[in-house]
Write a protein that holds these residues in place. Structure first.
Motif, PDB file in Angstrom:
ATOM      1  N   SER A  14      14.096  41.172  17.753  1.00  0.00           N
ATOM      2  CA  SER A  14      15.203  40.007  18.405  1.00  0.00           C
ATOM      3  C   SER A  14      15.311  38.838  17.414  1.00  0.00           C
ATOM      4  O   SER A  14      15.427  39.012  15.640  1.00  0.00           O
ATOM      5  CB  SER A  14      13.807  39.184  19.094  1.00  0.00           C
ATOM      6  OG  SER A  14      12.980  38.197  18.248  1.00  0.00           O
TER       7      SER A  14
ATOM      8  N   SER B   2       6.347  37.317  29.015  1.00  0.00           N
ATOM      9  CA  SER B   2       7.520  37.399  29.082  1.00  0.00           C
ATOM     10  C   SER B   2       8.663  35.950  29.497  1.00  0.00           C
ATOM     11  O   SER B   2       9.175  36.023  28.640  1.00  0.00           O
ATOM     12  CB  SER B   2       8.352  38.176  30.355  1.00  0.00           C
ATOM     13  OG  SER B   2       7.391  39.185  30.019  1.00  0.00           O
TER      14      SER B   2
ATOM     15  N   TYR C 151       8.153  33.970  26.160  1.00  0.00           N
ATOM     16  CA  TYR C 151       9.119  34.784  24.975  1.00  0.00           C
ATOM     17  C   TYR C 151      10.529  34.870  24.968  1.00  0.00           C
ATOM     18  O   TYR C 151      11.432  34.151  24.022  1.00  0.00           O
ATOM     19  CB  TYR C 151       8.994  36.941  25.101  1.00  0.00           C
ATOM     20  CG  TYR C 151       8.716  37.588  24.060  1.00  0.00           C
ATOM     21  CD1 TYR C 151      10.391  37.357  23.468  1.00  0.00           C
ATOM     22  CD2 TYR C 151       8.657  38.445  23.576  1.00  0.00           C
ATOM     23  CE1 TYR C 151      10.133  38.039  22.652  1.00  0.00           C
ATOM     24  CE2 TYR C 151       8.142  39.475  22.883  1.00  0.00           C
ATOM     25  CZ  TYR C 151       9.521  39.395  21.669  1.00  0.00           C
ATOM     26  OH  TYR C 151       9.506  39.620  20.843  1.00  0.00           O
TER      27      TYR C 151
ATOM     28  N   SER D 256      12.313  31.499  23.370  1.00  0.00           N
ATOM     29  CA  SER D 256      12.664  31.963  22.218  1.00  0.00           C
ATOM     30  C   SER D 256      14.125  32.780  22.120  1.00  0.00           C
ATOM     31  O   SER D 256      15.012  32.352  21.292  1.00  0.00           O
ATOM     32  CB  SER D 256      11.365  32.529  21.651  1.00  0.00           C
ATOM     33  OG  SER D 256      11.147  33.500  21.883  1.00  0.00           O
ATOM     34  N   GLN D 257      13.984  33.612  22.465  1.00  0.00           N
ATOM     35  CA  GLN D 257      15.009  34.585  22.678  1.00  0.00           C
ATOM     36  C   GLN D 257      16.852  33.373  23.106  1.00  0.00           C
ATOM     37  O   GLN D 257      17.349  33.735  22.805  1.00  0.00           O
ATOM     38  CB  GLN D 257      15.458  35.146  23.029  1.00  0.00           C
ATOM     39  CG  GLN D 257      14.414  37.166  22.941  1.00  0.00           C
ATOM     40  CD  GLN D 257      13.791  36.950  21.042  1.00  0.00           C
ATOM     41  OE1 GLN D 257      14.666  36.947  20.811  1.00  0.00           O
ATOM     42  NE2 GLN D 257      12.603  36.261  21.100  1.00  0.00           N
TER      43      GLN D 257
ATOM     44  N   THR E 219       3.195  45.429  25.889  1.00  0.00           N
ATOM     45  CA  THR E 219       4.018  43.700  26.262  1.00  0.00           C
ATOM     46  C   THR E 219       5.273  44.578  27.274  1.00  0.00           C
ATOM     47  O   THR E 219       6.052  45.815  26.752  1.00  0.00           O
ATOM     48  CB  THR E 219       4.809  43.439  24.745  1.00  0.00           C
ATOM     49  OG1 THR E 219       3.695  43.106  24.295  1.00  0.00           O
ATOM     50  CG2 THR E 219       5.767  42.315  25.013  1.00  0.00           C
TER      51      THR E 219
ATOM     52  N   SER F 236      16.242  42.068  22.836  1.00  0.00           N
ATOM     53  CA  SER F 236      15.229  41.370  23.287  1.00  0.00           C
ATOM     54  C   SER F 236      15.669  40.260  24.855  1.00  0.00           C
ATOM     55  O   SER F 236      13.886  40.816  25.853  1.00  0.00           O
ATOM     56  CB  SER F 236      14.048  40.281  22.142  1.00  0.00           C
ATOM     57  OG  SER F 236      13.077  40.599  21.344  1.00  0.00           O
ATOM     58  N   THR F 237      16.627  39.861  25.165  1.00  0.00           N
ATOM     59  CA  THR F 237      15.903  38.564  25.931  1.00  0.00           C
ATOM     60  C   THR F 237      16.921  40.144  26.940  1.00  0.00           C
ATOM     61  O   THR F 237      16.011  39.640  28.456  1.00  0.00           O
ATOM     62  CB  THR F 237      17.931  37.891  26.157  1.00  0.00           C
ATOM     63  OG1 THR F 237      17.007  37.053  25.126  1.00  0.00           O
ATOM     64  CG2 THR F 237      18.073  37.212  27.462  1.00  0.00           C
TER      65      THR F 237
ATOM     66  N   SER G 254      14.729  25.766  27.955  1.00  0.00           N
ATOM     67  CA  SER G 254      14.980  26.269  26.661  1.00  0.00           C
ATOM     68  C   SER G 254      15.767  25.044  26.326  1.00  0.00           C
ATOM     69  O   SER G 254      15.809  25.109  25.034  1.00  0.00           O
ATOM     70  CB  SER G 254      15.426  26.903  26.485  1.00  0.00           C
ATOM     71  OG  SER G 254      15.242  28.465  27.055  1.00  0.00           O
TER      72      SER G 254
ATOM     73  N   TYR H 217       7.143  32.851  20.380  1.00  0.00           N
ATOM     74  CA  TYR H 217       7.098  34.412  20.919  1.00  0.00           C
ATOM     75  C   TYR H 217       5.831  35.619  20.558  1.00  0.00           C
ATOM     76  O   TYR H 217       5.310  35.960  21.079  1.00  0.00           O
ATOM     77  CB  TYR H 217       8.382  35.074  20.854  1.00  0.00           C
ATOM     78  CG  TYR H 217       8.109  36.122  19.328  1.00  0.00           C
ATOM     79  CD1 TYR H 217       7.914  36.728  19.142  1.00  0.00           C
ATOM     80  CD2 TYR H 217       9.836  35.127  18.797  1.00  0.00           C
ATOM     81  CE1 TYR H 217       7.839  37.099  17.911  1.00  0.00           C
ATOM     82  CE2 TYR H 217       9.844  36.167  17.561  1.00  0.00           C
ATOM     83  CZ  TYR H 217       9.633  36.855  17.440  1.00  0.00           C
ATOM     84  OH  TYR H 217       9.424  38.147  16.566  1.00  0.00           O
ATOM     85  N   THR H 218       5.111  34.805  19.285  1.00  0.00           N
ATOM     86  CA  THR H 218       3.839  35.831  19.535  1.00  0.00           C
ATOM     87  C   THR H 218       2.790  35.050  20.026  1.00  0.00           C
ATOM     88  O   THR H 218       1.767  36.247  20.425  1.00  0.00           O
ATOM     89  CB  THR H 218       3.684  35.123  17.477  1.00  0.00           C
ATOM     90  OG1 THR H 218       4.329  36.101  16.604  1.00  0.00           O
ATOM     91  CG2 THR H 218       2.861  35.748  16.938  1.00  0.00           C
TER      92      THR H 218
ATOM     93  N   ALA I   8       3.400  33.693  23.064  1.00  0.00           N
ATOM     94  CA  ALA I   8       3.314  34.541  24.443  1.00  0.00           C
ATOM     95  C   ALA I   8       2.985  36.135  24.494  1.00  0.00           C
ATOM     96  O   ALA I   8       2.194  36.333  25.218  1.00  0.00           O
ATOM     97  CB  ALA I   8       5.405  34.977  24.424  1.00  0.00           C
TER      98      ALA I   8
END
Length: 486
Positions: free
Chosen positions: A59, A134, A137, A140-141, A250, A336-337, A385, A396-397, A399
């Motif tokens: 990501s 998610s 997560y 972050s993206q 995940t 990733s998004t 965000s 994200y870790t 999450a």
């Protein structure tokens, strides 16, 4: 405004939207619409799925923010996390790839529902955990996407975030997993070329030997190679455990297993992705990070650390190549998004709406709900965000750690332990999720250490409750056995 860079990024984004429109028409004319939308028809080959898996894991945090995170938190922190992720591919290939692919389910929620006999709590709780985890997560993206858009347009971070979020949502809501798969293939290829180009350019521009250059970097930033210098050793262990278990549970990674044409392809894809990911992360960490010391204190102070890799690349390349690199980093973010957005929409539309609220819902109704939910979730996450916390990788870790604490034991024990039952799964999921959230929000713990408390508590709870309550039904045991033997 960086006109040439912006033009290249725009061409790439328009391509993604057009691909979404094409796949939407393909799905609309397909008799297997749900399978096409959520599992890309279950017919993705090994090579394509390997690139898609690499893109889903690699990501914006990994390939864009990694250099700045290493500079701030040290090599050991990212090394433990990366080794955990590499190990996670093999763990997933051994523990879950075959039974998940042979189950012919579409989502993690559906698999757990079938394993535990349609337990009402499982039906409701699993999608809610996916939505919350998610969503974290995704923050972050989207932050990474906003930074890239701001970089190439000259607009503020907020406007960059709004622009890129709309584009992300548009092509995912239109084309589902089929669009995500084909864009992930392109994104995976771009990521390999991107990192390779920057690494080669860095090697060609080394001011001295690599060994000496690394020593100079540690002299400029003494914490760079010190274990425990910024994060306690427990934080390293927590990051390793989180990512070693992450690929098993995940949702946006597990969905790639469901898309594989068979279980052998699923396993092989996981291991090929592991090899490529490990090489890319290793060479980028060792060769790109030392150049951060050459950027100057003012540059580092005035730019977010998640952008430092781009600033290093500017030292080597002109506008044309920087446009391609910006598009490649955008690809890493999007990879990733898009998968995360699809995982969240499937949790709401397929698992909650069809699975709980309206089991008789038609394919058309489910896809319509999924389209609407993708937009709602995307916009809500975008709003959160606007003022995100620092360090994409840490965010994200956390999450992923929440989802691992919730799902790992119910999923893995459910596959391999015949005595695992619904009561035990409810206990394991509940204790894992609640203890992680309490540790994360109520205590000031080192980064990523919450998993070291939540995961063992989840295991103890599930094992104990399953052992003292009625065994799972013979039908469920036979069903699991069939997944292992097919």
């Amino acid at each position: 405004m960086k006109t040439l860079q912006l033009s290249i990024v725009l061409i790439y984004l328009v391509f993604c939207v057009l691909l979404g429109l094409w796949t939407q028409r393909k799905i609309a004319n397909s008799k297997a619409g749900i399978d096409d939308y959520y599992a890309a028809g279950r017919n993705i080959g090994t090579g394509i799925n390997s690139l898609a898996l690499l893109a889903a894991l690699g990501s914006g945090g990994s390939f864009m923010a990694g250099a700045g995170t290493i500079w701030n938190l040290g090599f050991p922190f990212l090394a433990w996390m990366t080794v955990g992720a590499i190990a996670g591919f093999s763990v997933a290939a051994i523990l879950v790839a075959k039974p998940l692919r042979n189950s012919n389910t579409l989502t993690v929620s559906q698999f757990l529902n079938e394993r535990y006999g349609g337990n009402k709590f499982i039906k409701l709780a699993v999608p809610l955990v996916i939505i919350f985890g998610s969503g974290m997560y995704l923050m972050s993206q989207m932050k990474a996407g906003g930074l890239i858009t701001s970089y190439v347009t000259g607009f503020s971070y907020t406007w960059g975030l709004i622009i890129v979020t709309i584009i992300f949502i548009l092509y995912v809501s239109l084309g589902g997993m089929l669009a995500v798969t084909w864009t992930n293939v392109l994104q995976g290829g771009l990521m390999i070329l991107l990192i390779s180009a920057i690494v080669i350019a860095a090697l060609m521009n080394l001011p001295t030997g690599l060994g000496s250059f690394l020593v100079q970097a540690t002299e400029a930033n003494p914490i760079l190679g010190v274990a425990g210098g910024t994060v306690p050793i427990a934080g390293y262990i927590g990051a390793f455990v989180t990512w070693a278990a992450a690929v098993c549970v995940t949702p946006h990674l597990v969905m790639r297993i469901f898309t594989s044409k068979d279980e052998k392809s699923a396993r092989l894809s996981l291991n090929i992705s592991m090899l490529i990911y490990g090489i890319l992360m290793l060479v980028s960490a060792l060769i790109i990070v030392p150049f951060i010391a050459t950027l100057g204190a003012d540059t580092l102070k005035n730019n977010a650390s998640d952008m430092w890799m781009l600033l290093v690349a500017e030292k080597f390349f002109g506008p044309l190549m920087m446009g391609i690199i910006a598009a490649g980093i955008m690809a890493a973010v999007m990879s990733s998004t898009d998968a995360l957005l699809l995982a969240v929409s499937s949790a709401v539309a397929y698992d909650l709406y069809k699975g709980v609220l309206k089991p008789e819902a038609t394919q058309k109704q489910v896809l319509r709900v999924s389209f609407v939910v993708t937009w709602i979730i995307g916009i809500v996450v975008m709003l959160f965000s606007i003022n995100p916390p620092p360090f994409l990788i840490v965010l994200y870790t956390a999450a992923v750690g929440f989802m691992v604490a919730s799902f790992f034991n119910p999923l893995v024990l459910g596959i391999w332990w015949k005595k695992a039952n619904a009561a035990g799964a409810v206990a394991g999921l509940s204790v894992g999720a609640i203890s992680f959230l309490i540790a994360f929000f109520a205590f000031e713990m080192p980064y990523n250490t919450e998993i070291l408390i939540a995961l063992p508590l989840s295991f103890i709870s599930m094992f104990t409750v399953s052992s003292i309550t009625a065994s799972t039904s013979k039908i469920q045991v036979e069903k699991m056995s069939s997944y292992h033997s097919n």
